[in-house]
Design a protein around this motif. Sequence first.
Motif, PDB file in Angstrom:
ATOM      1  N   PRO A  31       0.681  -1.137   0.120  1.00 34.43           N
ATOM      2  CA  PRO A  31       0.408  -0.129   0.096  1.00 34.43           C
ATOM      3  C   PRO A  31       0.670   0.954   0.099  1.00 34.43           C
ATOM      4  CG  PRO A  31       0.133  -1.159   2.215  1.00 34.43           C
ATOM      5  CD  PRO A  31       0.827  -1.623   1.222  1.00 34.43           C
ATOM      6  N   ASP A  32       0.324   2.306  -0.274  1.00 34.86           N
ATOM      7  CA  ASP A  32       1.055   3.396  -0.663  1.00 34.86           C
ATOM      8  C   ASP A  32       0.597   4.634   0.258  1.00 34.86           C
ATOM      9  OD1 ASP A  32       2.594   6.032  -1.245  1.00 34.86           O
ATOM     10  OD2 ASP A  32       2.786   6.003  -3.512  1.00 34.86           O
ATOM     11  N   PHE A  33       0.523   4.537   1.390  1.00 35.83           N
ATOM     12  CA  PHE A  33      -0.257   6.449   2.240  1.00 35.83           C
ATOM     13  C   PHE A  33       0.460   7.107   1.891  1.00 35.83           C
ATOM     14  CE2 PHE A  33       0.031   2.416   4.747  1.00 35.83           C
ATOM     15  CZ  PHE A  33      -1.043   1.820   4.753  1.00 35.83           C
ATOM     16  N   LEU A  34       1.532   6.829   1.238  1.00 32.39           N
ATOM     17  CA  LEU A  34       1.638   8.885   0.754  1.00 32.39           C
ATOM     18  C   LEU A  34       0.937   9.160  -0.114  1.00 32.39           C
ATOM     19  CD1 LEU A  34       5.463   8.295   0.554  1.00 32.39           C
ATOM     20  CD2 LEU A  34       4.119   9.018   2.782  1.00 32.39           C
ATOM     21  N   VAL A  35       0.182   8.623  -0.761  1.00 30.45           N
ATOM     22  CA  VAL A  35      -0.950   8.583  -2.267  1.00 30.45           C
ATOM     23  C   VAL A  35      -1.977   9.226  -1.641  1.00 30.45           C
ATOM     24  CG1 VAL A  35      -1.529   6.934  -2.811  1.00 30.45           C
ATOM     25  CG2 VAL A  35      -1.622   9.089  -4.347  1.00 30.45           C
ATOM     26  N   LEU A  36      -2.292   8.447  -0.167  1.00 28.56           N
ATOM     27  CA  LEU A  36      -3.566   9.291   0.308  1.00 28.56           C
ATOM     28  C   LEU A  36      -3.428  10.067   1.013  1.00 28.56           C
ATOM     29  CD1 LEU A  36      -6.916   8.219   1.372  1.00 28.56           C
ATOM     30  CD2 LEU A  36      -4.834   7.219   3.768  1.00 28.56           C
ATOM     31  N   PHE A  37      -2.541  10.562   1.224  1.00 30.48           N
ATOM     32  CA  PHE A  37      -2.161  11.966   2.013  1.00 30.48           C
ATOM     33  C   PHE A  37      -2.065  12.968   1.489  1.00 30.48           C
ATOM     34  CE2 PHE A  37       1.199  14.751   3.845  1.00 30.48           C
ATOM     35  CZ  PHE A  37       0.639  15.084   4.677  1.00 30.48           C
ATOM     36  N   ILE A  38      -1.559  12.047   0.294  1.00 32.99           N
ATOM     37  CA  ILE A  38      -1.589  13.882  -1.118  1.00 32.99           C
ATOM     38  C   ILE A  38      -2.334  13.878  -1.371  1.00 32.99           C
ATOM     39  CG2 ILE A  38      -0.398  14.109  -2.674  1.00 32.99           C
ATOM     40  CD1 ILE A  38       1.614  15.037  -0.819  1.00 32.99           C
ATOM     41  N   ILE A  39      -3.576  13.317  -1.761  1.00 31.44           N
ATOM     42  CA  ILE A  39      -4.743  13.724  -2.603  1.00 31.44           C
ATOM     43  C   ILE A  39      -5.553  14.033  -1.108  1.00 31.44           C
ATOM     44  CG2 ILE A  39      -6.912  12.022  -3.243  1.00 31.44           C
ATOM     45  CD1 ILE A  39      -5.662  12.063  -5.261  1.00 31.44           C
TER      46      ILE A  39
END
Length: 164
Positions: A31-39
């Motif tokens: 999973p990529d939690f950074l993309v969630l944060f960036i969105i």
Amino acid sequence: MQKNKLVFIAIIVLLFQILFVDSLSINTIRPDFLVLFIIYTTIINGRLVGVIMAFTVGLISDFSGVGSYFGLSPLSLSITAYLSGFLYLKYERLLPYLFHSIWIFTILLHFYIISFFRFQTVYLSDKTEFILIWLMSFGYTLIFIIIMQYFFPLREASHVKISK
């Protein structure tokens, strides 16, 4: 005060990504939690803040060893932030399915960029397996985004006041 809160949350998400992404990975799918944060950051604060935060967080994650290729995380996260910047304060102007389709497509593009560079040999040898890896990576992160939607929906993040 808002900048301090944003930096604090970025540090927490980055530490979570660094510490727990390996334990949550299934084979090469992680999973990529950074993309969630960036969105969320881009939809709440706008494109400029989102792109700056995406590049910074991506660069720090590459320096920490989370990324597979140096520079790939800042690139893909910056593209994600730029494209999701179109959604800043737009929930009330767009149809809900269009709003959600745009951020889902943006995340899908993010994972295509990541998968294309990480799995170049798979792309060249077996396109079906590449598509499967790409969509599984996207789906695995999408599960976490759907869980996050339950606690903090993107419609609330986009400053919408729903009248009842």
